[in-house]
Scaffold this motif. Structure first.
Motif, PDB file in Angstrom:
ATOM      1  N   HIS A 204      -0.291   4.811   8.205  1.00  7.52           N
ATOM      2  CA  HIS A 204      -1.486   3.916   7.803  1.00  7.52           C
ATOM      3  C   HIS A 204      -1.747   2.819   8.779  1.00  7.52           C
ATOM      4  CE1 HIS A 204      -4.405   1.665   5.524  1.00  7.52           C
ATOM      5  NE2 HIS A 204      -3.548   0.649   5.408  1.00  7.52           N
TER       6      HIS A 204
ATOM      7  N   HIS B  57      -4.319  -0.472  10.443  1.00  9.37           N
ATOM      8  CA  HIS B  57      -5.655  -1.048  10.363  1.00  9.37           C
ATOM      9  C   HIS B  57      -6.184  -1.654  11.840  1.00  9.37           C
ATOM     10  CE1 HIS B  57      -3.564  -3.254   7.020  1.00  9.37           C
ATOM     11  NE2 HIS B  57      -4.144  -2.079   6.476  1.00  9.37           N
TER      12      HIS B  57
ATOM     13  N   HIS C 273     -11.373  -1.342   6.596  1.00 11.25           N
ATOM     14  CA  HIS C 273      -9.982  -1.533   6.440  1.00 11.25           C
ATOM     15  C   HIS C 273      -9.139  -0.777   7.430  1.00 11.25           C
ATOM     16  CE1 HIS C 273      -6.276  -0.525   3.289  1.00 11.25           C
ATOM     17  NE2 HIS C 273      -6.217  -1.086   4.384  1.00 11.25           N
TER      18      HIS C 273
ATOM     19  N   GLU D 268       0.698  -1.331  -0.162  1.00 14.46           N
ATOM     20  CA  GLU D 268      -0.043  -0.065   0.009  1.00 14.46           C
ATOM     21  C   GLU D 268       0.823   1.306   0.014  1.00 14.46           C
ATOM     22  OE1 GLU D 268      -4.230  -0.294   1.913  1.00 14.46           O
ATOM     23  OE2 GLU D 268      -2.852  -1.371   3.476  1.00 14.46           O
TER      24      GLU D 268
ATOM     25  N   LEU E  90      -7.630  -2.908  -0.323  1.00 18.34           N
ATOM     26  CA  LEU E  90      -6.261  -2.392  -0.297  1.00 18.34           C
ATOM     27  C   LEU E  90      -5.846  -1.287  -0.961  1.00 18.34           C
ATOM     28  CD1 LEU E  90      -4.132  -5.483   0.651  1.00 18.34           C
ATOM     29  CD2 LEU E  90      -5.325  -3.924   2.025  1.00 18.34           C
TER      30      LEU E  90
HETATM   31 ZN   LIG Z   1      -4.085  -1.150   4.879  1.00 13.17          ZN
END
Ligand SMILES: [Zn+2]
Length: 252
Positions: A109, A111, A181, A90, A156
């Motif tokens: 980033h 999750h 996500h 990503e 993703l």
């Molecule tokens: Zn991700």
């Protein structure tokens, strides 16, 4: 970190400062310690000496990242050094946000599961409800990959087009939730982006608990702005503590 970096076009890039690299390693460890990332998730820093590049680890669990694992990436999302290192899937979200927002110097980033409910329940936006999360200002925007790539994606951000769509839906917000996500958080430096990532999580956690108790009195936008200005000036106090905590527990 490979000292001989080139962009493939014959131009050599400045080698990042060792302090910046070490701070990026510390940020990885801090985000792991505070549950923003686990085996997954990542943090990047815009290259301090080359604004159209960014520094990001190769594909590793964040707590395992060392200075040697960090590579210069360009805005196509690719590692510019000649290397067999496997990049993060990503990485495009970092590239496209840096491209779209010149003021952004660091990106996380995540999750992390505390924010997930607010990305999937449209009627219940994530909103600042305490002074430590005033930087959220108002309802946190939600990116739904289905709006851009239809049904059947793996959710993703695996190419430039999806990265650009995420950056566009995020607008000028500090945080964007990603439906089903996770979340992406930006800041003007590593201390700020770590602070925001950690306190976004905490706001989500408290909001979930408060919703179970009753109706919430949220911060107004004016309160959120005033609180963000005050607390935002003290981020280094937390950053210095966090660096000390994580680096005394890891072998270099
Ligand atoms: Zn991700």
């Amino acid at each position: 970190m490979n000292n001989k970096s080139g962009d493939g076009g014959g131009r050599s890039l400045p080698t990042p400062n060792p302090t910046d690299l070490q701070n990026l390693v510390s940020a990885n460890r801090i985000l792991y310690k505070y549950g923003v990332v686990d085996g997954f998730g990542h943090v990047s820093l815009r290259h301090p000496q080359s604004a159209d590049h960014f520094l990001l680890s190769r594909n590793l669990a964040p707590a395992r990242v060392t200075v040697e694992d960090i590579f210069i990436h360009d805005f196509s999302g690719e590692i510019v050094e000649a290397t067999a290192a496997n990049p993060y899937l990503e990485r495009f979200l970092h590239a496209e946000i840096y491209k779209a927002r010149p003021e952004v110097m660091a990106i996380v980033h995540s999750h992390a599961n505390t924010v997930i409910p607010f990305g999937v329940v449209k009627q219940q936006p994530l909103r600042p409800l305490w002074h430590m999360a005033g930087f959220l200002k108002k309802n946190v925007p939600i990116f739904d990959i289905r709006d851009h790539a239809g049904d059947g994606t793996d959710l993703l951000i695996t190419d430039t087009k999806l990265g650009a769509a995420l950056a566009s839906d995020m607008g000028d917000a500090p945080v964007v939730l990603m439906r089903g996500h996770g979340a992406t958080i930006v800041g003007k430096n590593l201390p700020e982006v770590c602070f925001r990532a950690i306190y976004t999580q905490l706001n989500a956690d408290i909001q979930l608990k408060a919703l179970a108790v009753g109706d919430i009195t949220y911060l107004t936008e004016l309160e959120a702005t005033a609180a963000a200005e005050n607390i935002g000036g003290q981020v280094n106090r937390a950053w210095n503590l966090w660096c000390e905590e994580v680096n005394s527990n890891f072998e270099e």
